[in-house]
Design a protein around this motif. Structure first.
Motif, PDB file in Angstrom:
ATOM      1  N   THR A   1       0.804  -1.235   0.000  1.00 28.08           N
ATOM      2  CA  THR A   1       0.000   0.000   0.000  1.00 28.08           C
ATOM      3  C   THR A   1       0.833   1.279   0.000  1.00 28.08           C
ATOM      4  O   THR A   1       0.290   2.369  -0.129  1.00 28.08           O
ATOM      5  CB  THR A   1      -0.992   0.065   1.198  1.00 28.08           C
ATOM      6  OG1 THR A   1      -0.271   0.258   2.424  1.00 28.08           O
ATOM      7  CG2 THR A   1      -1.843  -1.191   1.288  1.00 28.08           C
ATOM      8  N   VAL A   2       2.165   1.173   0.133  1.00 30.57           N
ATOM      9  CA  VAL A   2       3.021   2.367   0.125  1.00 30.57           C
ATOM     10  C   VAL A   2       3.789   2.475  -1.189  1.00 30.57           C
ATOM     11  O   VAL A   2       3.808   3.529  -1.825  1.00 30.57           O
ATOM     12  CB  VAL A   2       4.013   2.340   1.305  1.00 30.57           C
ATOM     13  CG1 VAL A   2       4.923   3.580   1.268  1.00 30.57           C
ATOM     14  CG2 VAL A   2       3.277   2.271   2.629  1.00 30.57           C
TER      15      VAL A   2
ATOM     16  N   ARG B   1       9.048   6.928  -0.403  1.00 29.57           N
ATOM     17  CA  ARG B   1       8.286   6.822   0.838  1.00 29.57           C
ATOM     18  C   ARG B   1       8.478   5.495   1.558  1.00 29.57           C
ATOM     19  O   ARG B   1       8.305   5.416   2.777  1.00 29.57           O
ATOM     20  CB  ARG B   1       6.794   7.044   0.548  1.00 29.57           C
ATOM     21  CG  ARG B   1       6.458   8.423  -0.023  1.00 29.57           C
ATOM     22  CD  ARG B   1       6.597   9.501   1.013  1.00 29.57           C
ATOM     23  NE  ARG B   1       6.499  10.856   0.427  1.00 29.57           N
ATOM     24  CZ  ARG B   1       6.667  11.968   1.129  1.00 29.57           C
ATOM     25  NH1 ARG B   1       6.924  11.905   2.428  1.00 29.57           N
ATOM     26  NH2 ARG B   1       6.584  13.148   0.536  1.00 29.57           N
ATOM     27  N   THR B   2       8.831   4.436   0.845  1.00 28.35           N
ATOM     28  CA  THR B   2       8.980   3.149   1.514  1.00 28.35           C
ATOM     29  C   THR B   2      10.185   3.125   2.462  1.00 28.35           C
ATOM     30  O   THR B   2      10.273   2.251   3.334  1.00 28.35           O
ATOM     31  CB  THR B   2       9.128   2.003   0.498  1.00 28.35           C
ATOM     32  OG1 THR B   2      10.256   2.260  -0.341  1.00 28.35           O
ATOM     33  CG2 THR B   2       7.880   1.864  -0.350  1.00 28.35           C
TER      34      THR B   2
ATOM     35  N   ALA C   1       8.485   3.913   5.808  1.00 26.18           N
ATOM     36  CA  ALA C   1       7.090   3.490   6.009  1.00 26.18           C
ATOM     37  C   ALA C   1       6.914   2.754   7.323  1.00 26.18           C
ATOM     38  O   ALA C   1       7.690   1.849   7.661  1.00 26.18           O
ATOM     39  CB  ALA C   1       6.649   2.605   4.846  1.00 26.18           C
ATOM     40  N   ARG C   2       5.917   3.147   8.097  1.00 30.10           N
ATOM     41  CA  ARG C   2       5.592   2.506   9.366  1.00 30.10           C
ATOM     42  C   ARG C   2       4.143   2.006   9.388  1.00 30.10           C
ATOM     43  O   ARG C   2       3.851   0.940   9.913  1.00 30.10           O
ATOM     44  CB  ARG C   2       5.811   3.493  10.521  1.00 30.10           C
ATOM     45  CG  ARG C   2       7.267   3.852  10.752  1.00 30.10           C
ATOM     46  CD  ARG C   2       8.014   2.747  11.483  1.00 30.10           C
ATOM     47  NE  ARG C   2       9.414   3.111  11.713  1.00 30.10           N
ATOM     48  CZ  ARG C   2      10.434   2.651  11.017  1.00 30.10           C
ATOM     49  NH1 ARG C   2      10.211   1.798  10.030  1.00 30.10           N
ATOM     50  NH2 ARG C   2      11.678   3.014  11.293  1.00 30.10           N
ATOM     51  N   GLU C   3       3.244   2.790   8.849  1.00 30.91           N
ATOM     52  CA  GLU C   3       1.828   2.434   8.843  1.00 30.91           C
ATOM     53  C   GLU C   3       1.472   1.837   7.481  1.00 30.91           C
ATOM     54  O   GLU C   3       1.345   2.546   6.498  1.00 30.91           O
ATOM     55  CB  GLU C   3       0.967   3.673   9.115  1.00 30.91           C
ATOM     56  CG  GLU C   3       1.241   4.337  10.461  1.00 30.91           C
ATOM     57  CD  GLU C   3       0.930   3.424  11.630  1.00 30.91           C
ATOM     58  OE1 GLU C   3      -0.034   2.633  11.524  1.00 30.91           O
ATOM     59  OE2 GLU C   3       1.653   3.504  12.648  1.00 30.91           O
ATOM     60  N   PHE C   4       1.375   0.531   7.422  1.00 29.61           N
ATOM     61  CA  PHE C   4       0.996  -0.119   6.162  1.00 29.61           C
ATOM     62  C   PHE C   4       0.335  -1.448   6.469  1.00 29.61           C
ATOM     63  O   PHE C   4       0.527  -2.028   7.548  1.00 29.61           O
ATOM     64  CB  PHE C   4       2.216  -0.318   5.249  1.00 29.61           C
ATOM     65  CG  PHE C   4       3.360  -1.048   5.892  1.00 29.61           C
ATOM     66  CD1 PHE C   4       3.437  -2.447   5.867  1.00 29.61           C
ATOM     67  CD2 PHE C   4       4.381  -0.350   6.535  1.00 29.61           C
ATOM     68  CE1 PHE C   4       4.487  -3.116   6.455  1.00 29.61           C
ATOM     69  CE2 PHE C   4       5.438  -1.022   7.119  1.00 29.61           C
ATOM     70  CZ  PHE C   4       5.496  -2.412   7.093  1.00 29.61           C
ATOM     71  N   ARG C   5      -0.452  -1.922   5.534  1.00 31.29           N
ATOM     72  CA  ARG C   5      -1.181  -3.170   5.704  1.00 31.29           C
ATOM     73  C   ARG C   5      -0.229  -4.359   5.591  1.00 31.29           C
ATOM     74  O   ARG C   5       0.695  -4.342   4.766  1.00 31.29           O
ATOM     75  CB  ARG C   5      -2.274  -3.282   4.644  1.00 31.29           C
ATOM     76  CG  ARG C   5      -3.245  -4.435   4.847  1.00 31.29           C
ATOM     77  CD  ARG C   5      -4.332  -4.406   3.794  1.00 31.29           C
ATOM     78  NE  ARG C   5      -3.781  -4.668   2.466  1.00 31.29           N
ATOM     79  CZ  ARG C   5      -4.395  -4.333   1.337  1.00 31.29           C
ATOM     80  NH1 ARG C   5      -5.544  -3.692   1.369  1.00 31.29           N
ATOM     81  NH2 ARG C   5      -3.848  -4.617   0.176  1.00 31.29           N
ATOM     82  N   ASP C   6      -0.442  -5.382   6.405  1.00 34.35           N
ATOM     83  CA  ASP C   6       0.369  -6.587   6.291  1.00 34.35           C
ATOM     84  C   ASP C   6       0.182  -7.217   4.912  1.00 34.35           C
ATOM     85  O   ASP C   6      -0.902  -7.148   4.312  1.00 34.35           O
ATOM     86  CB  ASP C   6      -0.027  -7.614   7.356  1.00 34.35           C
ATOM     87  CG  ASP C   6       0.364  -7.187   8.757  1.00 34.35           C
ATOM     88  OD1 ASP C   6       1.227  -6.291   8.878  1.00 34.35           O
ATOM     89  OD2 ASP C   6      -0.194  -7.739   9.724  1.00 34.35           O
TER      90      ASP C   6
END
Length: 249
Positions: A128-129, A227-228, A231-236
């Motif tokens: 998602t990122v 951005r990756t 990245a901290r907030e992302f879907r598994d």
């Protein structure tokens, strides 16, 4: 006999592949890029192997060495830093060997960008990122970039960009990517990845140039922007999701 183009890896001698080390140990002649390939790797060569440093040789001289070894009946290890598939100057050597009727094979290696990602402890593709990685460089006096492959054009994708051979042009990299990625976009520079003198520089796009120059990094480095990297907030990933159907054979 066969010429083996072997990826020597990003710098650490133990990052050559098992196949690469075995092939190196079976070749009576080894041509290596002395300025980039760790000399410890040459210990893998047979004790009586002929070793040729290509750092000061022209393409014609390198080709002559390869053809000569072939005519003498020797397998040849042609050691290149990183992986032969990216920015290795292997294509023109293959073209020359095709013309001379000399067979060759390619043994892949660990590329510099993979070693840099490992040093940063980051996965470059995050759900998602960002799922795209662009490997590129900047135009220099010696070699221009093809139409449509300039940073301003590639930057419109917003994908993670990895630049080889560009540390000396970090100001230009920042100027061309800022309009597309924004000043706060995560960026990193890794020099001498995997070596004892490895240098890791982290920051945002608007500060990475200053930090890179302050560290004195001018070459043998990889620049990453995207951005990756932070990245901290992302879907598994769906790969290991409990909701994924698993069929037992």
């Amino acid at each position: 006999m066969t010429v083996y183009f072997i990826g020597a890896g990003p710098g650490a001698a133990d990052l050559i592949t098992v196949r690469g080390a075995r092939t190196l140990g079976a070749c009576r002649v080894c041509l290596y890029a002395g300025s980039l390939v760790p000399r410890e790797l040459l210990a893998e060569c047979p004790p009586d192997a002929r070793l040729v440093d290509t750092a000061q040789l022209t393409l014609d001289e390198i080709t002559a060495e390869l053809v000569r070894a072939h005519e003498e009946g020797h397998d040849v290890a042609r050691l290149h830093s990183g992986d032969p598939s990216v920015f290795s100057a292997v294509a023109e050597q293959m073209r020359r060997l095709d013309a001379a009727g000399v067979p060759y094979e390619v043994v892949p290696g660990v590329p510099a960008f993979a070693a840099a990602a490992a040093a940063l402890k980051r996965e470059l593709t995050v759900p998602t990122v960002g799922q795209t990685v662009i490997l590129t460089r900047v135009a220099q006096r010696a070699t221009a970039m093809p139409d449509g492959e300039d940073l301003a054009t590639l930057g419109r994708s917003g994908a993670l960009i990895v630049l080889h051979l560009a540390a000396g042009y970090v100001d230009r990299v920042v100027d061309e990517l800022l309009p597309h990625y924004g000043a706060d976009c995560p960026a990193a520079v890794v020099a001498y990845a995997s070596r004892p003198d490895e240098v890791i520089i982290r920051g945002t796009l608007d500060e990475i140039a200053g930090k890179t120059k302050e560290a004195g990094v001018l070459r043998t480095a990889v620049i990453m922007v995207g951005r990756t990297l932070a990245a901290r907030e992302f879907r598994d990933s769906h790969l290991y999701s409990a909701e994924r159907e698993r069929h037992v054979c």
